[in-house]
Scaffold this motif. Structure first.
Motif, PDB file in Angstrom:
ATOM      1  N   GLU A 149       0.825  -1.201   0.000  1.00  0.00           N
ATOM      2  CA  GLU A 149       0.000   0.000   0.000  1.00  0.00           C
ATOM      3  C   GLU A 149       0.864   1.258   0.000  1.00  0.00           C
ATOM      4  OE1 GLU A 149      -3.500   2.128   2.719  1.00  0.00           O
ATOM      5  OE2 GLU A 149      -2.685   0.177   3.301  1.00  0.00           O
ATOM      6  N   LEU A 150       1.935   1.245   0.802  1.00  0.00           N
ATOM      7  CA  LEU A 150       2.822   2.405   0.867  1.00  0.00           C
ATOM      8  C   LEU A 150       3.508   2.641  -0.477  1.00  0.00           C
ATOM      9  CD1 LEU A 150       4.337   4.622   2.381  1.00  0.00           C
ATOM     10  CD2 LEU A 150       5.907   2.880   3.243  1.00  0.00           C
ATOM     11  N   LEU A 151       4.005   1.570  -1.093  1.00  0.00           N
ATOM     12  CA  LEU A 151       4.652   1.716  -2.402  1.00  0.00           C
ATOM     13  C   LEU A 151       3.668   2.248  -3.438  1.00  0.00           C
ATOM     14  CD1 LEU A 151       6.794  -1.555  -2.484  1.00  0.00           C
ATOM     15  CD2 LEU A 151       7.588   0.781  -2.033  1.00  0.00           C
ATOM     16  N   ASP A 152       2.422   1.812  -3.350  1.00  0.00           N
ATOM     17  CA  ASP A 152       1.408   2.305  -4.286  1.00  0.00           C
ATOM     18  C   ASP A 152       1.123   3.789  -4.056  1.00  0.00           C
ATOM     19  OD1 ASP A 152       1.262  -0.186  -5.432  1.00  0.00           O
ATOM     20  OD2 ASP A 152      -0.603  -0.763  -4.413  1.00  0.00           O
ATOM     21  N   VAL A 153       1.109   4.218  -2.788  1.00  0.00           N
ATOM     22  CA  VAL A 153       0.908   5.640  -2.482  1.00  0.00           C
ATOM     23  C   VAL A 153       2.041   6.479  -3.084  1.00  0.00           C
ATOM     24  CG1 VAL A 153       0.963   7.346  -0.611  1.00  0.00           C
ATOM     25  CG2 VAL A 153      -0.488   5.318  -0.414  1.00  0.00           C
ATOM     26  N   LEU A 154       3.286   5.981  -2.979  1.00  0.00           N
ATOM     27  CA  LEU A 154       4.436   6.728  -3.493  1.00  0.00           C
ATOM     28  C   LEU A 154       4.478   6.706  -5.017  1.00  0.00           C
ATOM     29  CD1 LEU A 154       7.131   5.644  -0.888  1.00  0.00           C
ATOM     30  CD2 LEU A 154       5.824   7.779  -0.972  1.00  0.00           C
ATOM     31  N   GLY A 155       4.035   5.609  -5.626  1.00  0.00           N
ATOM     32  CA  GLY A 155       3.873   5.552  -7.074  1.00  0.00           C
ATOM     33  C   GLY A 155       5.139   5.719  -7.878  1.00  0.00           C
TER      34      GLY A 155
END
Length: 392
Positions: A149-155
């Motif tokens: 989820e965090l990696l997806d937020v950072l994109g």
């Protein structure tokens, strides 16, 4: 026998100038005061306040046997005051420490060499208890779903990041392997997306990771360009309130960020660093000891032994930590049964210790050794006292 102890604070750059001084009731220091050691570890043995000027290790060699203390203490007790992040680090298991120490001895690596990993043959599990305000730390790698989820937020569009994400989604042992590969590449400077991840963290929007990313920005400000900043991004951020305790077993990556606490550990100086430091980082050796399994880190709950007595007992034989809290001097004395030698340090008030061999008044930041022949100690007065003992 009650043996009064003192020491000189260690002046590591990350230390606070006023926390230990404030506890001891003196003006702030002109230089950082990071740690105050109470033990016989040769790195900074305590001073025995009996007029002889001896260090505690020398006192134990001279007088310990007649008091039932026949060898070095299995633990080291500290006051730790951080105003800046410590390095990310992990410690070996006992077997790993023995093998690593023997290997470096055989290779004639000087014990004080900057690139030496194993300065002794012991493990170094540790516990930190917050004693003032909030204590902020990193420990262990975030759960796999949270990392995704965090990696997806950072994109960030990067092949190394994409491989990490895929490994996390695979679950099972694949998640830990993906983290190990990513961390190893990061610390070797081989992740092209590292700068992009940090930049994305700086430009964060409103999200449930806002506090974590704000902390990361502060960490990056202290260590600009250090690959450990991205390692920190992958880790659980934990905030201890006063009285909370964190246990760090072998292999678990951790870094204390800021705060004031009482720390107890096995008597060792074996550290494998993983960033946020100008010191030596041995990436292959770190990966040998590093526990890369993702998941949450639970706090160490104390056992309420009797009113005003809490025992922090991690699953290691080297140490336990007991906190005695007294609010009124008129209350009956608190009787504490001891297991072997103990070191007591006061953190609040004006407690007084009573033993067969006499009595000793403590003030905050003042400590004493209690020799095994005492068997127990009575605590009067008011305040908080922490007792370090061998594990039960």
């Amino acid at each position: 026998m009650l043996v009064p102890l003192s020491n000189v604070p260690r002046d590591y750059d990350w230390g606070s100038r006023d926390a230990i001084a404030r506890l001891q009731g003196r003006p702030a220091s002109a230089t950082p005061e990071a740690e105050l050691w109470f033990g016989d570890h040769p790195g900074a043995p305590a001073i025995v306040e009996d007029g002889t000027g001896r260090t505690l290790d020398a006192w134990i060699a001279d007088e310990g046997e007649e008091r039932g203390l026949t060898g070095p203490l299995p633990f080291l007790l500290k006051l730790l005051a951080a105003d800046a992040p410590l390095s990310i680090q992990a410690h070996p298991t006992l077997d790993q420490a023995r093998v690593g120490y023997a290997r470096e001895e055989l290779s004639s690596v000087p014990r004080d060499a900057p690139h030496r990993n194993y300065r002794d043959a012991n493990h170094k599990p540790e516990v930190i208890v917050a004693i003032e305000g909030d204590f902020e730390a990193l420990a262990g790698f975030r759960p796999a779903d949270e990392l995704v989820e965090l990696l997806d937020v950072l994109g960030v569009d990067d092949p190394d990041v994409a491989r990490l994400r895929a490994g996390l989604l695979a679950g099972g042992g694949g998640a830990g392997s993906a983290i190990a590969s990513f961390v190893g590449a990061l610390l070797a400077g081989k992740v092209g997306g590292a700068a992009a991840l940090i930049a994305a963290a700086h430009s964060r929007g409103v999200s449930r990771f806002a506090d974590d990313l704000a902390a990361l920005e502060w960490i990056e400000g202290a260590y600009p360009g250090d690959p450990g900043v991205v390692v920190a991004l992958l880790m659980n951020r934990i905030v201890l309130t006063e009285g909370d305790a964190l246990f760090v077993p072998a292999g678990v990556p951790h870094a204390y960020l800021r705060g004031f606490g009482v720390e107890i550990m096995a008597a060792s100086d074996n550290v494998l660093r993983g960033g946020l430091t100008p010191k030596h980082v041995d990436v292959p050796e770190l990966l040998r000891v590093l526990d890369t399994r993702p998941g949450r880190v639970e706090l160490l709950a104390p056992e309420a032994a009797t009113p005003g007595v809490e025992i922090f007992a991690p699953p290691v034989p080297d140490f336990s930590l007991t906190r005695v809290t007294r609010e009124a001097a008129t209350d009956p004395e608190t009787v504490l049964q001891l297991v072997g030698p103990a070191i007591a340090v006061a953190t609040r008030g004006r407690p007084r210790l009573h033993g067969v061999g006499g009595s000793l008044a403590l003030t905050p930041g003042v400590a004493c050794l209690i020799t095994p022949d005492e068997g127990s100690v009575r605590v009067g007065g008011t305040g908080d006292v922490f007792f370090a003992q061998p594990g039960r």
